[in-house]
Design a protein around this motif. Structure first.
Motif, PDB file in Angstrom:
ATOM      1  N   ASP A  13       0.835  -1.205   0.000  1.00 31.24           N
ATOM      2  CA  ASP A  13       0.000   0.000   0.000  1.00 31.24           C
ATOM      3  C   ASP A  13       0.867   1.251   0.000  1.00 31.24           C
ATOM      4  N   ALA A  14       1.934   1.221   0.794  1.00 37.65           N
ATOM      5  CA  ALA A  14       2.867   2.350   0.806  1.00 37.65           C
ATOM      6  C   ALA A  14       3.542   2.485  -0.548  1.00 37.65           C
ATOM      7  N   GLY A  15       3.887   1.328  -1.146  1.00 39.31           N
ATOM      8  CA  GLY A  15       4.489   1.362  -2.481  1.00 39.31           C
ATOM      9  C   GLY A  15       3.565   1.997  -3.497  1.00 39.31           C
ATOM     10  N   ASP A  16       2.264   1.709  -3.403  1.00 35.38           N
ATOM     11  CA  ASP A  16       1.297   2.325  -4.312  1.00 35.38           C
ATOM     12  C   ASP A  16       1.231   3.835  -4.102  1.00 35.38           C
ATOM     13  N   GLU A  17       1.279   4.271  -2.848  1.00 35.49           N
ATOM     14  CA  GLU A  17       1.272   5.714  -2.572  1.00 35.49           C
ATOM     15  C   GLU A  17       2.484   6.394  -3.189  1.00 35.49           C
ATOM     16  N   VAL A  18       3.636   5.729  -3.102  1.00 37.28           N
ATOM     17  CA  VAL A  18       4.862   6.294  -3.685  1.00 37.28           C
ATOM     18  C   VAL A  18       4.720   6.403  -5.197  1.00 37.28           C
ATOM     19  N   LEU A  19       4.196   5.363  -5.844  1.00 38.72           N
ATOM     20  CA  LEU A  19       4.057   5.387  -7.296  1.00 38.72           C
ATOM     21  C   LEU A  19       3.097   6.487  -7.754  1.00 38.72           C
ATOM     22  N   LYS A  20       2.006   6.679  -7.025  1.00 40.12           N
ATOM     23  CA  LYS A  20       1.057   7.736  -7.384  1.00 40.12           C
ATOM     24  C   LYS A  20       1.712   9.108  -7.290  1.00 40.12           C
ATOM     25  N   GLU A  21       2.421   9.339  -6.185  1.00 38.94           N
ATOM     26  CA  GLU A  21       3.084  10.632  -6.013  1.00 38.94           C
ATOM     27  C   GLU A  21       4.207  10.805  -7.031  1.00 38.94           C
ATOM     28  N   PHE A  22       4.930   9.735  -7.309  1.00 42.46           N
ATOM     29  CA  PHE A  22       5.993   9.781  -8.314  1.00 42.46           C
ATOM     30  C   PHE A  22       5.407  10.186  -9.670  1.00 42.46           C
ATOM     31  N   ALA A  23       4.288   9.596 -10.044  1.00 41.20           N
ATOM     32  CA  ALA A  23       3.644   9.941 -11.308  1.00 41.20           C
ATOM     33  C   ALA A  23       3.247  11.410 -11.328  1.00 41.20           C
ATOM     34  N   ASP A  24       2.714  11.916 -10.209  1.00 36.90           N
ATOM     35  CA  ASP A  24       2.306  13.322 -10.135  1.00 36.90           C
ATOM     36  C   ASP A  24       3.503  14.250 -10.314  1.00 36.90           C
ATOM     37  N   ARG A  25       4.627  13.887  -9.720  1.00 39.15           N
ATOM     38  CA  ARG A  25       5.809  14.753  -9.828  1.00 39.15           C
ATOM     39  C   ARG A  25       6.370  14.733 -11.244  1.00 39.15           C
ATOM     40  N   VAL A  26       6.342  13.591 -11.889  1.00 37.20           N
ATOM     41  CA  VAL A  26       6.800  13.528 -13.280  1.00 37.20           C
ATOM     42  C   VAL A  26       5.898  14.382 -14.158  1.00 37.20           C
ATOM     43  N   ARG A  27       4.585  14.255 -13.974  1.00 35.16           N
ATOM     44  CA  ARG A  27       3.631  15.048 -14.773  1.00 35.16           C
ATOM     45  C   ARG A  27       3.865  16.545 -14.586  1.00 35.16           C
ATOM     46  N   ALA A  28       4.177  16.928 -13.327  1.00 36.28           N
ATOM     47  CA  ALA A  28       4.368  18.349 -13.027  1.00 36.28           C
ATOM     48  C   ALA A  28       5.574  18.935 -13.751  1.00 36.28           C
ATOM     49  N   CYS A  29       6.491  18.094 -14.165  1.00 34.55           N
ATOM     50  CA  CYS A  29       7.714  18.565 -14.829  1.00 34.55           C
ATOM     51  C   CYS A  29       7.640  18.433 -16.351  1.00 34.55           C
ATOM     52  N   THR A  30       6.510  17.998 -16.876  1.00 33.07           N
ATOM     53  CA  THR A  30       6.379  17.797 -18.319  1.00 33.07           C
ATOM     54  C   THR A  30       5.293  18.698 -18.889  1.00 33.07           C
ATOM     55  N   ARG A  31       5.238  18.737 -20.218  1.00 32.30           N
ATOM     56  CA  ARG A  31       4.269  19.583 -20.908  1.00 32.30           C
ATOM     57  C   ARG A  31       3.042  18.771 -21.316  1.00 32.30           C
ATOM     58  N   GLY A  32       2.010  19.489 -21.747  1.00 31.72           N
ATOM     59  CA  GLY A  32       0.811  18.808 -22.205  1.00 31.72           C
ATOM     60  C   GLY A  32       1.032  17.965 -23.442  1.00 31.72           C
ATOM     61  N   ILE A  33       2.002  18.354 -24.292  1.00 27.92           N
ATOM     62  CA  ILE A  33       2.254  17.609 -25.527  1.00 27.92           C
ATOM     63  C   ILE A  33       3.138  16.390 -25.304  1.00 27.92           C
ATOM     64  N   ASP A  34       3.726  16.281 -24.109  1.00 25.20           N
ATOM     65  CA  ASP A  34       4.593  15.131 -23.814  1.00 25.20           C
ATOM     66  C   ASP A  34       3.743  13.910 -23.498  1.00 25.20           C
ATOM     67  N   LEU A  35       4.272  12.755 -23.805  1.00 28.77           N
ATOM     68  CA  LEU A  35       3.610  11.490 -23.498  1.00 28.77           C
ATOM     69  C   LEU A  35       4.272  10.871 -22.274  1.00 28.77           C
ATOM     70  N   VAL A  36       3.503  10.653 -21.223  1.00 28.25           N
ATOM     71  CA  VAL A  36       4.012  10.052 -19.993  1.00 28.25           C
ATOM     72  C   VAL A  36       3.251   8.746 -19.761  1.00 28.25           C
ATOM     73  N   ALA A  37       3.983   7.636 -19.686  1.00 27.30           N
ATOM     74  CA  ALA A  37       3.330   6.324 -19.589  1.00 27.30           C
ATOM     75  C   ALA A  37       4.048   5.446 -18.571  1.00 27.30           C
ATOM     76  N   ARG A  38       3.257   4.638 -17.897  1.00 26.48           N
ATOM     77  CA  ARG A  38       3.828   3.640 -16.987  1.00 26.48           C
ATOM     78  C   ARG A  38       4.072   2.358 -17.781  1.00 26.48           C
ATOM     79  N   MET A  39       5.326   1.930 -17.799  1.00 26.54           N
ATOM     80  CA  MET A  39       5.683   0.735 -18.555  1.00 26.54           C
ATOM     81  C   MET A  39       5.382  -0.538 -17.778  1.00 26.54           C
ATOM     82  N   GLY A  40       5.270  -0.413 -16.467  1.00 23.05           N
ATOM     83  CA  GLY A  40       5.075  -1.569 -15.614  1.00 23.05           C
ATOM     84  C   GLY A  40       5.917  -1.413 -14.367  1.00 23.05           C
ATOM     85  N   GLY A  41       5.436  -1.934 -13.242  1.00 21.70           N
ATOM     86  CA  GLY A  41       6.197  -1.811 -12.002  1.00 21.70           C
ATOM     87  C   GLY A  41       6.446  -0.358 -11.673  1.00 21.70           C
ATOM     88  N   GLU A  42       7.716  -0.043 -11.393  1.00 15.83           N
ATOM     89  CA  GLU A  42       8.094   1.321 -11.029  1.00 15.83           C
ATOM     90  C   GLU A  42       8.751   2.064 -12.183  1.00 15.83           C
TER      91      GLU A  42
END
Length: 458
Positions: free
Chosen positions: A344-373
């Motif tokens: 559960d803690a790992g899931d919280e980390v992944l969600k926040e990690f995704a949010d931080r990556v999104r915050a550093c990218t543009r709308g035209i960029d493609l951000v995707a989870r490949m699997g795992g972390e």
């Protein structure tokens, strides 16, 4: 394609008469002489609309209608109760059972054909939504048809277009016990309000002074933002021609003055339920589309979408001779997070990690989870230096602020390693860029983690 009409009546003469009339109007006609037979035909999905007699032995028409409307696989089929019963309480009983309309014998042919055409058009509009929404079950979403069929039709938002104050007050008083009702005397302002507000149903008076209620009906049915709102017309008995014209334009139902309070409540409730039924199917379709392309934990795009979209981005980059860069990111020691703090803690980390990556990218960029972390970021029109700067910005954003876990009761440090690569003239496909970025990520891991390495720096 002609609509398929199921006629349910235990009197053979009535069946033959209606069948002849509808066939002459180019409808396909099915017949049933009992409630159970009608239910079986509807469960097989054969009819587009049901004309249902009330007085039948064993199971009367009200019970047949109630069963049709409470069963997810048949709830969408429009039902018109056709009977010699003509008292308000009879109409109310039919509408309470879920009927979409109530026609009294002897039938007026013009009204019958207008109603059948109107309701069959309505059904055809929802059939595609139903078919697509049903696929949601394969994606793990709760059955949308069950949820839609459970809609009560209460607590709707109703816009009443009536310019006679005393009439508006009476109608508003009757409806307010079950709905939020607002009155608008001006038809043009009503069109604007219907487009801007979350309205379930609009009741339009055909007696507006100096205004055309049918024109408002046409506007509501033609605009994207209002075409799904239920429209009910209110008129005098002598307005019959205009009411039938309104049904052709796209009105869903009508009321003849003097308006019986119980019939008003029943018809409005039916139309609110119809609108919400369609809304639920449409929302389910949107959810299923999102599930097909999004990772449900992080909200990032999934690998299937990324593979398709990245290939298209690569082709466009090569065709237009524009830069394209790819980053492959991997959370450092993520297994330790799971082992030490729990999944559960790992899931919280992944969600926040995704949010931080999104915050550093543009709308035209493609951000995707490949699997795992592991996350991939595709940066169109971005060269090696700019891509490296973005990667470094992400790395710093991850390292500098601890990650909250256990619903913000604890914080843990997290770092990320990133490999960066850009398109080269000799690249045959996007897979070449991803391979170089992945190799750079491997070197970043081997060099101590928490760093960015560009492929061209090797």
């Amino acid at each position: 394609m002609s609509a398929r009409v199921l006629i349910v009546d235990d009197v053979p003469a009535n069946l033959k008469l209606l069948e002849a009339k509808l066939s002459a109007e180019y409808f396909d006609v099915l017949t049933a002489t009992s409630g159970p037979d009608a239910l079986a035909i509807c469960e097989r999905g054969e009819p587009d609309i049901v004309l249902l007699d009330v007085m039948m032995p064993g199971m009367n028409g009200f019970e047949v209608c109630r069963r049709l409307k409470s069963t997810p696989v048949t709830a969408h089929i429009p039902v018109v109760i056709v009977t010699a019963l003509d008292q308000p309480r009879d109409r109310l009983q039919g509408l309470d059972a879920g009927a979409d309309d109530f026609l009294t014998k002897p039938l007026d042919d013009v009204a019958l054909f207008a109603r059948v055409r109107s309701l069959s058009r309505l059904k055809s509009m929802t059939d595609e939504l139903r078919n697509r929404a049903a696929a949601s079950r394969r994606l793990g979403i709760a059955d949308p048809l069950v949820a839609a069929a459970a809609e009560t039709g209460l607590n709707g938002r109703v816009l009443l277009v009536e310019d006679r104050v005393s009439v508006a007050e009476r109608l508003q008083s009757a409806l307010s016990a079950f709905h939020l009702v607002e009155v608008e005397p001006d038809s043009q302002r009503a069109a604007v309000r219907a487009a801007e507000e979350d309205v379930d149903a609009v009741l339009i008076s055909l007696d507006l002074q100096g205004q055309d209620g049918l024109r408002l009906c046409s506007q509501l049915r033609s605009l994207d933002r209002t075409r799904d709102i239920s429209v009910l017309l209110m008129g005098e008995a002598e307005d019959r021609g205009r009411i039938l014209r309104g049904l052709d334009i796209g009105a869903h139902d009508f009321l003849i003055r003097p308006i019986d309070r119980n019939e008003l409540l029943a018809r409005v409730r039916t139309q609110v339920r119809r609108k919400r039924f369609t809304d639920r199917l449409r929302d389910s379709l949107q959810s299923s589309m999102e599930m097909a392309v999004l990772d449900q934990l992080t909200g990032l795009h999934n690998r299937r979408f990324m593979d398709t979209r990245l290939a298209a981005m690569f082709d466009e980059s090569a065709l237009r001779a524009r830069a394209l860069s790819v980053m492959v990111l991997d959370v450092d020691h993520f297994k330790v997070v799971n082992d030490s703090w729990g999944h559960d803690a790992g899931d919280e980390v992944l969600k926040e990690f995704a949010d931080r990556v999104r915050a550093c990218t543009r709308g035209i960029d493609l951000v995707a989870r490949m699997g795992g972390e592991e996350v991939v970021v595709v940066l169109p029109e971005t060269g090696p230096k700019a891509a490296y700067a973005v990667a470094e910005r992400i790395r710093e954003r991850v390292e500098n602020t601890p990650f909250a876990i256990y619903n913000n009761s604890r914080e843990i440090p997290v770092t990320v390693s990133i490999g960066v690569a850009s398109r080269k003239a000799g690249d045959a496909s996007s897979a070449d860029i991803v391979k170089r970025a992945d190799d750079a990520l491997y070197r970043a891991k081997a060099s101590g983690r928490n760093r960015v390495i560009a492929a061209n720096a090797a």
